[in-house]
Design an enzyme around this catalytic site. Sequence first.
Site, PDB file in Angstrom:
ATOM      1  N   GLY A 155       0.794  -1.213   0.000  1.00 14.79           N
ATOM      2  CA  GLY A 155       0.000   0.000   0.000  1.00 14.79           C
ATOM      3  C   GLY A 155       0.828   1.266   0.000  1.00 14.79           C
ATOM      4  O   GLY A 155       0.459   2.260  -0.648  1.00 14.79           O
ATOM      5  N   ILE A 156       1.949   1.282   0.732  1.00 12.19           N
ATOM      6  CA  ILE A 156       2.781   2.487   0.775  1.00 12.19           C
ATOM      7  C   ILE A 156       3.335   2.786  -0.612  1.00 12.19           C
ATOM      8  O   ILE A 156       3.319   3.933  -1.070  1.00 12.19           O
ATOM      9  CB  ILE A 156       3.916   2.330   1.794  1.00 12.19           C
ATOM     10  CG1 ILE A 156       3.360   2.159   3.208  1.00 12.19           C
ATOM     11  CG2 ILE A 156       4.853   3.533   1.743  1.00 12.19           C
ATOM     12  CD1 ILE A 156       4.409   1.789   4.240  1.00 12.19           C
ATOM     13  N   VAL A 246      11.219   4.284   5.250  1.00 16.74           N
ATOM     14  CA  VAL A 246      10.020   4.439   6.081  1.00 16.74           C
ATOM     15  C   VAL A 246       9.458   3.076   6.476  1.00 16.74           C
ATOM     16  O   VAL A 246       8.294   2.963   6.844  1.00 16.74           O
ATOM     17  CB  VAL A 246       8.940   5.266   5.349  1.00 16.74           C
ATOM     18  CG1 VAL A 246       9.368   6.719   5.195  1.00 16.74           C
ATOM     19  CG2 VAL A 246       8.592   4.647   3.986  1.00 16.74           C
ATOM     20  N   ARG A 248      11.483  -0.456   8.072  1.00 15.51           N
ATOM     21  CA  ARG A 248      12.095  -0.906   9.310  1.00 15.51           C
ATOM     22  C   ARG A 248      13.597  -0.591   9.240  1.00 15.51           C
ATOM     23  O   ARG A 248      14.218  -0.703   8.187  1.00 15.51           O
ATOM     24  CB  ARG A 248      11.889  -2.415   9.526  1.00 15.51           C
ATOM     25  CG  ARG A 248      10.457  -2.807   9.887  1.00 15.51           C
ATOM     26  CD  ARG A 248      10.117  -2.330  11.289  1.00 15.51           C
ATOM     27  NE  ARG A 248       8.803  -2.798  11.731  1.00 15.51           N
ATOM     28  CZ  ARG A 248       7.672  -2.127  11.586  1.00 15.51           C
ATOM     29  NH1 ARG A 248       7.695  -0.948  10.972  1.00 15.51           N
ATOM     30  NH2 ARG A 248       6.527  -2.606  12.035  1.00 15.51           N
ATOM     31  N   ASP A 272      13.023   7.500   8.775  1.00 15.02           N
ATOM     32  CA  ASP A 272      12.013   7.524   9.842  1.00 15.02           C
ATOM     33  C   ASP A 272      12.229   6.360  10.793  1.00 15.02           C
ATOM     34  O   ASP A 272      11.641   6.322  11.863  1.00 15.02           O
ATOM     35  CB  ASP A 272      10.597   7.464   9.254  1.00 15.02           C
ATOM     36  CG  ASP A 272       9.531   7.645  10.315  1.00 15.02           C
ATOM     37  OD1 ASP A 272       9.620   8.632  11.085  1.00 15.02           O
ATOM     38  OD2 ASP A 272       8.615   6.803  10.397  1.00 15.02           O
ATOM     39  N   GLU A 277      16.995   1.254  17.223  1.00 13.18           N
ATOM     40  CA  GLU A 277      15.988   2.302  17.314  1.00 13.18           C
ATOM     41  C   GLU A 277      15.559   2.495  18.760  1.00 13.18           C
ATOM     42  O   GLU A 277      15.062   1.537  19.369  1.00 13.18           O
ATOM     43  CB  GLU A 277      14.783   1.949  16.450  1.00 13.18           C
ATOM     44  CG  GLU A 277      13.759   3.059  16.337  1.00 13.18           C
ATOM     45  CD  GLU A 277      12.654   2.731  15.331  1.00 13.18           C
ATOM     46  OE1 GLU A 277      11.502   2.594  15.780  1.00 13.18           O
ATOM     47  OE2 GLU A 277      12.948   2.595  14.125  1.00 13.18           O
ATOM     48  N   HIS A 296      10.360   7.645  13.957  1.00 11.98           N
ATOM     49  CA  HIS A 296       9.355   6.628  13.652  1.00 11.98           C
ATOM     50  C   HIS A 296       7.953   7.206  13.861  1.00 11.98           C
ATOM     51  O   HIS A 296       7.125   6.656  14.590  1.00 11.98           O
ATOM     52  CB  HIS A 296       9.563   5.385  14.514  1.00 11.98           C
ATOM     53  CG  HIS A 296       9.001   4.137  13.887  1.00 11.98           C
ATOM     54  ND1 HIS A 296       9.494   2.878  14.140  1.00 11.98           N
ATOM     55  CD2 HIS A 296       7.985   3.946  13.002  1.00 11.98           C
ATOM     56  CE1 HIS A 296       8.806   1.970  13.466  1.00 11.98           C
ATOM     57  NE2 HIS A 296       7.889   2.606  12.755  1.00 11.98           N
ATOM     58  N   ALA A 298       5.916   8.509  11.132  1.00  9.02           N
ATOM     59  CA  ALA A 298       5.327   8.777   9.825  1.00  9.02           C
ATOM     60  C   ALA A 298       3.807   8.835   9.879  1.00  9.02           C
ATOM     61  O   ALA A 298       3.176   9.481   9.035  1.00  9.02           O
ATOM     62  CB  ALA A 298       5.768   7.706   8.820  1.00  9.02           C
TER      63      ALA A 298
END
Length: 335
Positions: A155-156, A246, A248, A272, A277, A296, A298
């Site tokens: 989808g992204i 955007v 992992r 992002d 992390e 992280h 977005a």
Amino acid sequence: MEARIAIAPFAEARTSHGRPGSADAELDRLRFGIEEAVSRGGGTNVPLADADGLVWLVPGEPGLLGATLDAHPRIGWVQFPWAGVERFASSGVFDRPVVFSCAKGSFAGQVAEHALMLTLACLRNLSRQARTPGWCPVDPRSLHGRRVTILGGGGIATELVRLLRPFECRIRVIRRHPEKAEGTGGTPKTPKPPETPETLPPSALPAVLPETDILVLALALTPETRHVVGAAELALLPPHAVVVNVARGAHIDTGALVEALGAGTISAAGLDVTDPEPLPDGHPLWADPRVLITSHCADSAEYVARMLCERVERNVGNLRAGRPLEGVIDPTAGY
């Protein structure tokens, strides 16, 4: 068919995770929203013992989910609130005879916007401009007509392709199943407009990277995609290339990224997500003016909750009507 849905964490699980009673107001609001979504979808909110479906809101804890499913074998469907489920995939919980669905595709709109923002910021030296306490006349670069490679075809990627259309970019989408691209085109038989993407298999990545101006990572994290961008891949990119992640943090070998920036192998990075992390204090990426890092973030909490409730409502309706569920996880692929 009837859809009887329970929502975790349950009262006892919340207490064990440091969430006694209603102290976690955000989780309570989300739970209430999901309860309403279940009702709108025609389902019934029930205790765990009576459930045949489960919405799992406990962060991580694949062992707890496995034990819950083993103790309640009538549950045939589990909905996750996240798009990334790598911790559950590696635990073996997907080996059970249960249909698992996640939120993949639900949050694509805001994440694609963020990817576009990071891309434009890197091309226009926004991080350097913001950090310089004075006049900093550095020439920007335009996104118009650039060669964009997107790793991931969900989808992204589909939404990002739509957002890039006004820029008339040449877009290539690298995905596991090019023939199943949704809204991202396929291998052309005739010349296509520059904004129409070409979809290619992962094996094409080495050939595509030297012709890439912007590399965007928007794919699921699996053992096969961990460090999919390392020293070898970064070396194939042209020196002016921008890398945007955007997805992992572990998709990129962080050490290799630091070295590539230091050597001038690439020009900038918009992240992002990072690995680890968050990055520790003093990490060289924090101080690099060519790197823009966001935390992280977005997608917003309100947007995530709204999209999740809509997904739950539709899937409860699909379950009752015997239709295919949205966001079904492929246990073999791990996402």
